[in-house]
Each structure stands twice: as structure tokens, then as C-alpha cells.
Design an enzyme around this catalytic site. Structure first.
Site, short mmCIF file in Angstrom:
data_model
loop_
_atom_site.label_atom_id
_atom_site.label_comp_id
_atom_site.label_asym_id
_atom_site.label_seq_id
_atom_site.Cartn_x
_atom_site.Cartn_y
_atom_site.Cartn_z
N CYS A 118 -2.06 -5.40 -14.97
CA CYS A 118 -2.41 -3.96 -15.03
C CYS A 118 -2.42 -3.41 -16.45
CB CYS A 118 -1.46 -3.15 -14.16
SG CYS A 118 -1.60 -3.58 -12.42
N HIS A 253 -1.94 4.38 -16.65
CA HIS A 253 -2.30 3.43 -15.59
C HIS A 253 -1.96 4.08 -14.26
CE1 HIS A 253 -2.62 0.04 -13.03
NE2 HIS A 253 -1.33 -0.15 -12.91
N ASN A 283 -4.36 1.68 -6.98
CA ASN A 283 -4.13 0.94 -8.22
C ASN A 283 -5.25 -0.10 -8.40
OD1 ASN A 283 -3.25 -0.74 -10.25
ND2 ASN A 283 -1.16 -0.94 -9.50
N1 COA Z 1 4.44 2.00 5.22
C1 COA Z 1 5.60 2.34 5.84
N2 COA Z 1 6.78 1.84 5.48
C2 COA Z 1 6.80 0.99 4.44
C3 COA Z 1 5.65 0.61 3.75
C4 COA Z 1 4.42 1.15 4.18
N3 COA Z 1 3.26 0.86 3.59
N4 COA Z 1 5.98 -0.25 2.76
C5 COA Z 1 7.32 -0.39 2.82
N5 COA Z 1 7.82 0.35 3.84
C6 COA Z 1 9.19 0.50 4.28
C7 COA Z 1 10.04 -0.69 3.89
O1 COA Z 1 9.89 -1.72 4.81
C8 COA Z 1 11.42 -0.07 3.93
O2 COA Z 1 11.85 0.00 5.25
P1 COA Z 1 13.38 -0.37 5.63
O3 COA Z 1 14.20 0.64 4.88
O4 COA Z 1 13.38 -0.21 7.10
O5 COA Z 1 13.57 -1.76 5.16
C9 COA Z 1 11.18 1.37 3.45
O6 COA Z 1 9.78 1.61 3.62
C10 COA Z 1 11.58 1.59 2.03
O7 COA Z 1 11.05 0.54 1.25
P2 COA Z 1 11.16 0.54 -0.30
O8 COA Z 1 10.46 -0.66 -0.85
O9 COA Z 1 12.58 0.78 -0.71
O10 COA Z 1 10.32 1.86 -0.62
P3 COA Z 1 10.18 2.61 -1.98
O11 COA Z 1 10.62 3.98 -1.84
O12 COA Z 1 10.73 1.79 -3.12
O13 COA Z 1 8.60 2.63 -2.13
C11 COA Z 1 6.87 1.48 -3.31
C12 COA Z 1 7.88 1.42 -2.18
C13 COA Z 1 6.15 0.14 -3.36
C14 COA Z 1 5.88 2.60 -3.02
C15 COA Z 1 7.62 1.78 -4.63
O14 COA Z 1 8.68 0.89 -4.77
C16 COA Z 1 6.72 1.66 -5.80
O15 COA Z 1 5.79 2.41 -5.94
N6 COA Z 1 7.01 0.71 -6.71
C17 COA Z 1 6.19 0.51 -7.89
C18 COA Z 1 5.04 -0.33 -7.48
C19 COA Z 1 4.00 -0.38 -8.51
O16 COA Z 1 3.69 0.61 -9.14
N7 COA Z 1 3.42 -1.57 -8.69
C20 COA Z 1 2.34 -1.79 -9.52
C21 COA Z 1 2.75 -1.84 -10.95
S1 COA Z 1 1.35 -2.27 -11.88
#
Ligand code: COA
Length: 326
Positions: A118, A253, A283
Site C-alpha cells: 500500500c 492512503h 482500500n
Molecule cells: N463483519 C462483522 N464482524 C466482523 C467483520 C466483518 N466484516 N470482521 C471482523 N468481525 C468481527 C470479528 O470476528 C470480531 O468478532 P469477535 O469479537 O466475536 O471475535 C469483531 O468483529 C472484532 O474484530 P476486530 O478484528 O477486533 O475488529 P476491529 O475493531 O479491530 O476492526 C478492522 C477490524 C480490520 C476494521 C480494523 O482492525 C482495521 O481497520 N485495521 C487496519 C486494517 C488496515 O487498514 N489494513 C490495511 C493497511 S494497508
């Protein structure tokens, strides 16, 4: 060169391509156990474009490059180099950049692909700026083109809802300018391979037995993103003797609205100064910054002479920033 002027890379054209097919959050919820509410609240994403089979990185990159050249009024034969940032090339080799070269008729150029996930567009900008400052090229296309839909695991709701496909390109041209008055002021690149297992693709032609799909520890990426991006933007300001008050626009980004907002807030910018497209594109990795730049330049928000700060973080981890005066 006239006295007092220095050779710099000036952005003279920008172009884009987005696949025809748009997929809403509601449609994603038909594929995996998710909801529009969850995706919107955690990421700000409302929809993404997914490429059809003909919409490859080369196809989209060529379309974006053609538009950038047309906007700048530059003949493809005047292009000296094509740097194409992608994690989803058409082939292991030849580089997607040479397919773009052939498609647009830039027969006097050399071309290569650049893999920095990215952060690819910032890396590409940095390499192009170096080539121009060194006098090795006058006209360079920097392209980000990605078809992440080909590497998404559509059974993993934690990742497949976050990414989309698209391409965008800028033309950088050598110009003799007064210091600081125009062009790429500086670029700042970083990587830390010790963090490689935070965000990666499991397999490729070198490891064909693996799935070749994207794997991410979202929570850890999030934790690192705000800290590393904030330090990269401060580095860019310090290097140029500027402060946050000098910035007209932040074009970050586009991975996650919460990360974008945090960096903007830490910089003391208003919401209106931060260009956001993650809601429409999700993204698009190396394409996301030039796509956002395209949007804000095309709709008349970013104006000539304004100072634009770019930042990105991605798999590697890689991260970096750039300051451009348009
Ligand atoms: N829909 C519904 N629930 C979802 C889900 C989706 N698409 N994806 C994950 N969950 C659930 C998980 O299973 C988890 O459930 P549980 O508590 O029962 O286990 C819950 O949501 C929380 O998951 P978590 O991973 O802790 O969520 P979060 O608040 O960290 O959000 C992201 C997840 C991916 C949105 C967040 O971590 C994020 O944006 N990270 C950065 C990612 C990024 O920018 N990557 C690219 C960089 S270039």
C-alpha cells in the site's frame, strides 16, 4: 539553468481508472457474515469497485496513464520512464509497466514494477523524483494499479470487505523552479521486515503450494498505523522547515476512515482539509493515493500552488510520506 532555479519534479497530469462493477456493503453481506453497519462504523467504507476479467493491472494502469498524459498534453513518445506500483501484476514477468508501455505507445521509455504494497505510490514517487533530480529522466509516469479482488479470501470477513480494485497515474516532469515553489519537495521511505507477518499474501509463483490470498492481523496493523504515519508526516514537515499550518491538504492512503481521521487530527487539520475516498473505493492499495489526488484535483479542491502532504502504510511493513507543491 537560470540563476536561483533548481531542477524539480512537477506534477503536470493525473488520470484514473475504476472498474465498472461496484459492490456495496449490502452485497458483501450476501457473501460473508457482515453488515453495512459493521463495515461503515469500523472502516468508513460504503462500496468498492471489483474488476472484471479484462480489467487487469496493465489494462487499468494504461487507461489511467493515457488520461494523465492527455491532461498534461504530453505525447506518449516523450515519456522516459514508467514506474508501476502493484502487488497484483498481470504476470510475474514481464513487468506490468512494459505492458502499459506497449498499450499507450510510450516506446522511448523504460519501465519496471515496484512492490511496496500500500506504500507503493509513495515509493514510486520517491524513485521517480530521484531519477528526475539526477537528470536521468525528464518525464515519468508513476502508476498505482491493483486488482486485490484476485488475492482476497472471500471467506474471511475480516479482510475481504476492506479492499477494492482501481488504478491512477501521475505524470512528473522536470522543471527548473524557485526552491520550494513547485514540485516534489521531499519523500521519506521506511520499512521493517520484522513486521512482515502482520499483513501479507500467503504464496505466489515462488510458493505455488500456498493459497496466494491476503492475510492480515487488522488490530496490529491499526495499532502501528497511526504511530508510524504520524511520525512519517512530521518527518516530512521537519525536513522542509514547515509546520502543520503550512499544509493545505492531506491526501492519505485510504485504508480505514478511523486511521485517516486520527492522523488528520494529530496534525491539527480540519476535516475539510483531508481528502477521503475510502467510502467509495475501499482500500485500493498502491492506487489509493493517486485516486484520491485525482478526485480532489478534478473537483477543483486542490489548486495550483497548494501544499499537499501524502502518507501511506502497508504490508512489509512499509510506510512513508511525501510533500508536493502543486
Ligand atoms: N463483519 C462483522 N464482524 C466482523 C467483520 C466483518 N466484516 N470482521 C471482523 N468481525 C468481527 C470479528 O470476528 C470480531 O468478532 P469477535 O469479537 O466475536 O471475535 C469483531 O468483529 C472484532 O474484530 P476486530 O478484528 O477486533 O475488529 P476491529 O475493531 O479491530 O476492526 C478492522 C477490524 C480490520 C476494521 C480494523 O482492525 C482495521 O481497520 N485495521 C487496519 C486494517 C488496515 O487498514 N489494513 C490495511 C493497511 S494497508
Amino acid at each position: 539553468m537560470s540563476e536561483g532555479l533548481i531542477r524539480r519534479s512537477v506534477l503536470t497530469g493525473v488520470g484514473h481508472y475504476l472498474p465498472e462493477k461496484i459492490t456495496s456493503n449490502a452485497e458483501m453481506a450476501l457473501r460473508v457474515d457482515t453488515s453495512d453497519d459493521w463495515i461503515t462504523e469500523r472502516t468508513g467504507i460504503k462500496q468498492r469497485h471489483f474488476a472484471g476479467s479484462h480489467e487487469t493491472a496493465a489494462f487499468m494502469g494504461a487507461a489511467a496513464a493515457r488520461e494523465a498524459l492527455a491532461k498534461a498534453g504530453v505525447d506518449p513518445l516523450a515519456v522516459n520512464a514508467i514506474i508501476l506500483a502493484t502487488s497484483t501484476p498481470d504476470q510475474a514477468f514481464p513487468a506490468t509497466a512494459v505492458h502499459v508501455q506497449a498499450a499507450i505507445g510510450a516506446h522511448n521509455a523504460f519501465g519496471f514494477d515496484l512492490a511496496a504494497a500500500c506504500s507503493g505510490f509513495i515509493y514510486g514517487l520517491s524513485v521517480a523524483d530521484g531519477l528526475i533530480r539526477a537528470g536521468q529522466a525528464d518525464n515519468i509516469l508513476v502508476i498505482g494499479s491493483e486488482v486485490y479482488s484476485r488475492i482476497l479470501n472471500f471467506e474471511d470477513r475480516g479482510t475481504c470487505v476492506l479492499f477494492g480494485d482501481g488504478a491512477a497515474a501521475v505524470l512528473l516532469q522536470a522543471r527548473d523552479v524557485a526552491p520550494g515553489s513547485k514540485g516534489v519537495l521531499s519523500t521519506h521511505l521506511h520499512s521493517d521486515g520484522r513486521l512482515a507477518d502482520m499483513l501479507y499474501v500467503d504464496g505466489a509463483v515462488g510458493q505455488p503450494e500456498k493459497s496466494g490470498k491476503l492475510v492480515m492481523n487488522g488490530r496490529e496493523v491499526f495499532r502501528h498505523a497511526v504511530t508510524l504515519l504520524s511520525s512519517a508526516v512530521n518527518e516530512a514537515l521537519t525536513a522542509n522547515g514547515l509546520t502543520n499550518k503550512d499544509i493545505d491538504w492531506l491526501v492519505p492512503h485510504q485504508a480505514n476512515r478511523r486511521i485517516i481521521d486520527s492522523v488528520g487530527k494529530k496534525l491539527g487539520l480540519t476535516e475539510a482539509q483531508v481528502v477521503v475516498t475510502v467510502d467509495q473505493h475501499a482500500n485500493t492499495s498502491a492506487a489509493s493515493i493517486p485516486l484520491a489526488l485525482y478526485q480532489a484535483m478534478s473537483d477543483g479542491r486542490i489548486l495550483p500552488g497548494q501544499l499537499v502532504l501524502l502518507e501511506a502504510l502497508g504490508g512489509g511493513l512499509t510506510w512513508g510520506s511525501a510533500l508536493i507543491r502543486l
